[in-house]
Design an enzyme around this catalytic site. Structure first.
Site, short mmCIF file in Angstrom:
data_model
loop_
_atom_site.label_atom_id
_atom_site.label_comp_id
_atom_site.label_asym_id
_atom_site.label_seq_id
_atom_site.Cartn_x
_atom_site.Cartn_y
_atom_site.Cartn_z
CG LEU A 290 10.27 -16.76 -3.64
CD1 LEU A 290 10.18 -16.78 -2.36
CD2 LEU A 290 10.19 -15.36 -4.31
CG HIS B 52 0.19 1.77 -9.27
ND1 HIS B 52 -0.11 1.53 -8.18
CD2 HIS B 52 -0.90 2.66 -9.59
CE1 HIS B 52 -1.33 2.09 -7.78
NE2 HIS B 52 -1.89 2.64 -8.71
CG ASP C 75 -2.11 1.01 1.10
OD1 ASP C 75 -2.36 1.49 0.06
OD2 ASP C 75 -2.78 1.03 2.14
#
Ligand code: FPP
Length: 236
Positions: A127, A33, A16
């Site tokens: 991962l 963004h 956020d």
């Protein structure tokens, strides 16, 4: 690499603050963004270095469609471009990419890109990088309930056989272990409909840092806080 003793296996993050990061610089939200995407790259690298097994990021919520069309377009373009440019390198690093959420509600081109990314990296053993896209925790639970209800209706499942374990396996996260550590950046103290079922016993960590400024050092602060927590899962 670091001296943190207890590393969470699964870290889930609400990224956020991109908009506020951009606003502070008199830039459009889309620039925030884009800066957020750079932070994603840093955190993938840092997660691998720290020995985290699963990294789940909330990229787009089922409620984010309420944002201005222009911003939604910018985000979708960023996802498309980001996947096109970065998936080959993630594959090289033995990373398995997975998506959770209502993927069928995304554009056909993005759906194809998502399917191709998952297929390419399916057998990777490093991962597990999970992107929540068009994801909502309540929808996740409703979707699982619908699938179980269908099986009951068709006589394939007994109502008593609906256990938390079986329910869990019908969520978008299916076989993934639940998050050990939840992180939310930018000072908001909310879950915002992210992984509602899966976060039942997760440790929660909130930081004022805006997502584009979140880096390996910030991750280490979260990991240090996690290492001091005593997890009891309802026992004493
Ligand atoms: C929340 O900040 C952030 C989002 C809704 C989008 C997150 C997406 C990225 C970081 C890009 C990731 C890219 C890939 C390829 C995974 P906000 O817009 O709510 O910020 P604000 O609360 O300050 O307005």
């Amino acid at each position: 690499m670091n001296n943190i003793t207890t590393i969470p296996q699964h870290v889930a993050i609400v990224m956020d603050g991109n908009g506020r990061w951009a606003k502070k610089r008199f830039l459009p939200r889309s620039a925030g963004h884009a800066a957020g995407q750079n932070a994603v790259e840093k955190i993938i690298k840092a997660s691998i270095e720290r020995g985290i097994g699963i990294l789940t990021l909330f990229a787009f919520s089922s409620e984010n469609w309420r944002r201005p069309t222009e911003e939604i377009h910018a985000l979708m373009n960023l996802f498309m471009k980001g996947l096109t440019e970065h998936v080959p390198a993630l594959h090289e690093k033995n990373i398995r990419i997975r998506f959770i959420g209502h993927i069928a509600g995304l554009s056909l081109s993005l759906q194809q890109k998502i399917a191709a990314s998952e297929a390419l990296t399916l057998n990777n053993t490093g991962l597990q990088f999970v992107l929540a896209m068009n994801y909502g925790g309540q929808l996740d639970i409703v979707h699982a309930t619908q699938r179980l209800a269908l099986a009951v209706r068709d006589g394939a499942l007994d109502i008593d056989a609906i256990t938390p374990e079986r329910f869990n396996s019908h969520l978008y996260t299916t076989d993934l272990a639940p998050p050990d550590l939840f992180i939310r950046t930018s000072g908001e103290l909310r879950l915002s409909n992210f992984l509602l079922w899966q976060l039942a016993y997760s440790e929660l960590y909130f930081t004022e840092v805006l997502w584009p400024d979140f880096n390996g050092k910030q991750l280490d602060l979260a990991l240090s806080a996690y290492a001091t927590r005593k997890r009891r899962y309802g026992s004493v």
